[in-house]
Design a protein around this motif. Structure first.
Motif, short mmCIF file in Angstrom:
data_model
loop_
_atom_site.label_atom_id
_atom_site.label_comp_id
_atom_site.label_asym_id
_atom_site.label_seq_id
_atom_site.Cartn_x
_atom_site.Cartn_y
_atom_site.Cartn_z
N THR A 39 0.83 -1.21 0.00
CA THR A 39 0.00 0.00 0.00
C THR A 39 0.86 1.25 0.00
N ALA A 40 1.91 1.25 0.82
CA ALA A 40 2.79 2.43 0.89
C ALA A 40 3.47 2.69 -0.45
N VAL A 41 3.93 1.64 -1.12
CA VAL A 41 4.60 1.82 -2.41
C VAL A 41 3.59 2.26 -3.47
N ALA A 42 2.40 1.64 -3.47
CA ALA A 42 1.37 2.04 -4.44
C ALA A 42 1.00 3.51 -4.26
N ALA A 43 0.99 3.99 -3.00
CA ALA A 43 0.69 5.40 -2.75
C ALA A 43 1.75 6.31 -3.35
N TRP A 63 8.52 -0.38 -11.73
CA TRP A 63 7.70 -1.49 -12.21
C TRP A 63 6.21 -1.21 -12.06
N GLY A 64 5.85 -0.26 -11.18
CA GLY A 64 4.45 0.05 -10.97
C GLY A 64 3.70 -1.10 -10.30
N LEU A 65 2.40 -1.15 -10.52
CA LEU A 65 1.57 -2.18 -9.87
C LEU A 65 1.93 -3.58 -10.34
N ALA A 66 2.47 -3.73 -11.54
CA ALA A 66 2.86 -5.05 -12.01
C ALA A 66 3.95 -5.65 -11.14
N GLY A 67 4.86 -4.83 -10.63
CA GLY A 67 5.91 -5.33 -9.75
C GLY A 67 5.35 -5.82 -8.43
N ILE A 68 4.43 -5.04 -7.86
CA ILE A 68 3.82 -5.43 -6.58
C ILE A 68 3.05 -6.74 -6.73
#
Length: 440
Positions: free
Chosen positions: A253-257, A403-408
């Motif tokens: 969540t923190a990285v996506a933010a 990488w964006g959300l694909a990396g997560i």
């Protein structure tokens, strides 16, 4: 082999597994369905309220995590007592679990009321998102003690192989909150705060129903310090296990933010779909916990192993069904949760990974139930820590390599595959199948 020997090693029937799993499915699915409804309601307020809900829900996820610890810890101990013929002892485990739930829940309320602002800022990134998330949190956290009481209640009821009453308890509060949330958000005009009030009310109703049930069945409601200490020992390993998973969820969540508000909003939709699927798939694990714990408590090792094999196939089939359902709904799901086209575009990066994880999750969650029912808590702890160590690098390197959300979400698939490999190795070893009313 004699007829009695055949009966001794016969696995739990599919009908028996279903009789425990289907009511548990309703219980497990009710909360994420409500959250999905809440996400859809809030999502049409805009990207900032949806991102705030994502940040707040991540912190509230800690309460759900602790609730899962209490439920699994109570079931792991109480199911063995039930299998050994000590029904009163099984309910007594529930009494101590409920005391723990109340204590932890009140501490959570105090901590979050004091630290809601800093916690929301850590996940919200932008001031507007952080402020909205803090407002939501200060209200939603009021339901935490009731949420934990309900979790402990589900634990002892599962152990005595009663999954029907929890189903009705949860359904009553779910229906009330599902109707109340959109009313408070829109016609009443409370906006995001209305979502928090509906959430807290739902938890209060559910917790009260479980307290009333415990009062009717328990021979004593007093604290039993020796028994409470044993529960704390069991919960210690489960806390580490769940803490490793929460570290991944919070980091994601923190990285996506930090990727952007639209990425966080899309991540919120994806995570709620994943949590819904995970909890629904966990219904097989609930049945496995009750059955395996009772078999090992009664000393039936061969029966427990045969049931574990059957549960594996049930979990795989269940995961494939979810894969098909999600694939069928992918064209319409984003529009249900948001009218923001950029958020829908970001969700397009998530769904292939979500679909790939579902069949693996079906097996992993089912066999998790086998090990938890067996009380093999040290191994499940170590397995979860190792799997989390495989996901966290993907999450944080996303910021480095863009990488964006694909990396997560690609990291999530790796996380599930590591768990699958380790859990199959453990099942094959047979070291998990320890008999007795208690596991040392």
């Amino acid at each position: 082999m004699t007829a009695s020997a055949d009966a001794e090693v016969a696995p739990a029937s599919y009908r028996r597994i279903a009789s425990l799993a289907l009511p548990a499915l309703v219980v497990l699915a009710a909360e994420p369905i409500y959250v999905l409804i809440d996400t859809a309601v809030v999502g049409h307020l805009g990207a900032v309220p949806l991102a705030a809900l994502a940040a707040g829900a991540t912190i509230m996820g800690l309460a759900a995590f602790i609730g899962a610890v209490l439920a699994y810890g109570t079931t792991a101990r109480a199911a063995r007592r039930y299998g050994a013929g000590d029904s009163d002892g099984a309910v007594a485990e529930g009494v101590q679990g409920t005391w723990l739930a109340l204590a932890v829940g009140l501490v959570m309320v105090l901590v979050v009321e004091i630290l809601a602002g800093p916690l929301a800022t850590a996940l919200g990134d932008t001031p507007a998102v952080a402020d909205a998330a803090a407002q939501w949190l200060r209200i939603a956290i009021l339901g935490a003690p009731f949420l934990l009481v309900a979790a402990a209640g589900q634990g002892w009821m599962r152990a005595i192989q009663d999954t029907v009453r929890p189903m009705w308890f949860v359904c009553v509060s779910f229906l009330i909150s599902a109707v109340l949330a959109p009313i408070l958000v829109y016609p009443v005009g409370l906006g995001l705060v209305g979502s928090a009030w509906a959430n807290a009310l739902a938890q209060a109703i559910t917790g009260t129903l479980f307290l009333l049930a415990l009062r009717r069945e328990a021979t004593s409601l007093r604290l039993d310090w020796p028994l409470l200490t044993k529960q704390l020992m069991a919960n210690r390993d489960l806390i580490v296990r769940g803490g490793a998973m929460q570290a991944c969820n919070i980091s994601a969540t923190a990285v996506a933010a930090r990727v952007g508000a639209t990425s966080l909003a899309a991540h919120q939709i994806g995570m709620q779909l994943w949590f819904f699927a995970a909890l629904a798939l966990d219904a097989v694990a609930i049945a496995a916990q009750a059955l395996i714990g009772a078999d090992l408590g009664a000393g039936k090792v061969a029966t427990a192993k045969a049931s574990a094999k059957r549960v594996t196939w049930v979990g795989l089939g269940y995961g494939v069904v979810f894969l098909i359902v999600v694939l069928a709904l992918v064209p319409v799901l984003p529009r249900v949760f948001t009218s923001d086209a950029t958020v829908r575009d970001q969700f397009g990066l998530i769904w292939p990974w979500l679909v790939a994880a579902l069949p693996v999750a079906g097996v992993v969650f089912a066999l998790d139930g086998v090990l938890l029912g067996a009380g093999d808590l040290v191994f499940t702890r170590n397995m979860s820590v190792a799997a989390a160590a495989s996901w966290l690098p993907f999450i944080w390197l996303t910021l480095v390599f863009d990488w964006g959300l694909a990396g997560i979400w690609g990291g999530l698939v790796v996380f599930m595959l590591v768990r699958l490999a380790m859990i199959l190795w453990r099942l094959r070893s047979g070291a998990w199948a320890v008999t007795g009313a208690e596991r040392d």
